[in-house]
Design a protein around this motif. Structure first.
Motif, short mmCIF file in Angstrom:
data_model
loop_
_atom_site.label_atom_id
_atom_site.label_comp_id
_atom_site.label_asym_id
_atom_site.label_seq_id
_atom_site.Cartn_x
_atom_site.Cartn_y
_atom_site.Cartn_z
N ASP A 253 0.84 -1.12 0.00
CA ASP A 253 0.04 0.08 -0.13
C ASP A 253 0.92 1.31 -0.10
OD1 ASP A 253 -2.78 1.04 0.07
OD2 ASP A 253 -2.20 1.88 2.12
N TRP A 254 2.14 1.25 0.95
CA TRP A 254 2.89 2.53 0.84
C TRP A 254 3.51 2.62 -0.35
CZ3 TRP A 254 8.22 1.81 0.20
CH2 TRP A 254 9.03 2.83 0.45
N ALA A 255 4.03 1.58 -1.00
CA ALA A 255 4.57 1.54 -2.31
C ALA A 255 3.79 2.09 -3.35
CB ALA A 255 5.37 -0.03 -2.88
N ARG A 256 2.73 1.89 -3.23
CA ARG A 256 1.73 2.23 -4.43
C ARG A 256 1.62 3.74 -4.35
NH1 ARG A 256 -1.49 -2.24 -3.11
NH2 ARG A 256 -0.83 -4.11 -4.67
N ASP A 257 1.43 4.23 -3.02
CA ASP A 257 1.08 5.53 -2.48
C ASP A 257 2.31 6.49 -3.04
OD1 ASP A 257 -0.45 7.50 -1.71
OD2 ASP A 257 0.39 7.40 0.50
N VAL A 258 3.65 5.90 -2.70
CA VAL A 258 4.84 6.52 -3.21
C VAL A 258 4.83 6.82 -4.68
CG1 VAL A 258 7.35 6.78 -3.22
CG2 VAL A 258 6.27 5.92 -1.35
N VAL A 259 4.35 5.73 -5.45
CA VAL A 259 4.49 5.92 -6.87
C VAL A 259 3.37 6.94 -7.37
CG1 VAL A 259 3.99 4.44 -9.18
CG2 VAL A 259 5.65 3.67 -7.31
N ARG A 260 2.35 6.73 -6.88
CA ARG A 260 1.25 7.33 -7.14
C ARG A 260 1.52 9.06 -7.16
NH1 ARG A 260 -2.69 4.61 -4.95
NH2 ARG A 260 -2.47 5.84 -3.30
N ARG A 261 2.05 9.36 -5.95
CA ARG A 261 2.32 10.79 -5.72
C ARG A 261 3.46 11.42 -6.25
NH1 ARG A 261 2.65 12.49 0.55
NH2 ARG A 261 2.70 14.43 -0.72
#
Length: 270
Positions: A253-261
């Motif tokens: 979840d964190w990794a996807r959030d970093v990529v998205r932001r």
């Protein structure tokens, strides 16, 4: 320096803790295959795994400077994220204090917050489940290492410990660890330098972690406004080995959030 690189994309630099090596965090590699285009870089810190110790003092301040220099060599001025556990959590927070504009995300697993072990708030060590057959099958030295750390002493937990923790424990340079223990502090508390880090952050702790605990990490939240904080029951200091499903879900979840932001900020030209 020994390192393992996998994949391509945004650099994710993995910084292990004291007494182990890069293989402890290599256990999580699949999370990052599934959640974005990451170049995963797993380091052995000096004196651990196959990286020779630093000449001279070799304390935490020296490791911190070494890590900042190595990151500069590896990524230049590109943005990158950090994945760190235990002592690596102290080092990663130091990196944020030195390179605040480059770090786009921070994942801390069982991070040490208070370098002085006597000041940490720690639960008493307790074993929640034991498989006697598994424990009896181990050599005395393997059993000693595993039993001293594992809250869940079953076959699955042992396999993870055997594959990802034990090789680094066996490879650690004893003399380098003694030198490190004599200078186990940072010259400045990282949050006193940067006050707040706005990138996506996840802090994962084990409810039964008797090494760094789960309470001291609460103090970090004031400085990380985008942090999720997860305390996992049935897990000690090797929380991601003992409770992989919950740990890996939080990391994905964190990794996807970093990529998205990060991709969003590129699109908006920030």
């Amino acid at each position: 320096m020994n390192l393992v690189r996998r994949g391509s994309g945004v650099p994710l630099i993995a910084v292990h803790g004291n007494g182990v090596d890069h293989r402890l965090l290599l256990a999580l590699d699949e999370c990052f295959v599934e959640s974005g285009d990451w170049e995963r870089i797993y380091l052995d810190l000096p004196g651990f795994g196959e990286t020779p110790p630093i000449d001279g003092a070799g304390g935490l301040p020296e490791l911190a400077r070494w890590l900042v220099d190595v990151i500069g060599d590896l990524v230049g001025e590109r943005p990158f994220a950090l994945l760190a556990n235990s002592m690596g959590g102290l080092l990663a927070r130091h990196v944020v204090s030195v390179l605040p504009r480059q770090v786009i995300g921070l994942a801390l697993i069982a991070p040490a917050v208070e370098p002085d072990a006597s000041l940490r708030r720690l639960p008493t060590f307790e074993v929640l489940e034991t498989d006697a057959e598994v424990m009896d099958s181990l050599t005395p030295s393997d059993r000693e290492e595993f039993a001293g750390m594992a809250v869940r002493q079953d076959a699955e937990s042992w396999r993870a410990f055997r594959d990802h923790a034990l090789p680094g424990i066996r490879a650690a340079d004893e003399a380098a660890m003694v030198r490190l223990s004599q200078r186990y502090f940072l010259e400045e508390r990282p949050e006193d330098v940067f006050d707040r880090f706005d990138g996506p952050t996840v802090i994962i702790t084990g409810r039964q972690d008797h090494v760094v605990g789960f309470e001291d990490q609460f103090a970090l939240l004031a400085h990380y406004p985008r942090a999720s904080y997860v305390v996992i029951d049935g897990a000690g200091h090797n929380v991601h080995l003992e409770q992989p499903a919950v740990s890996e879900a939080a990391l994905r979840d964190w990794a996807r959030d970093v990529v998205r932001r990060h991709s969003g900020s590129l699109t908006h030209g920030h």
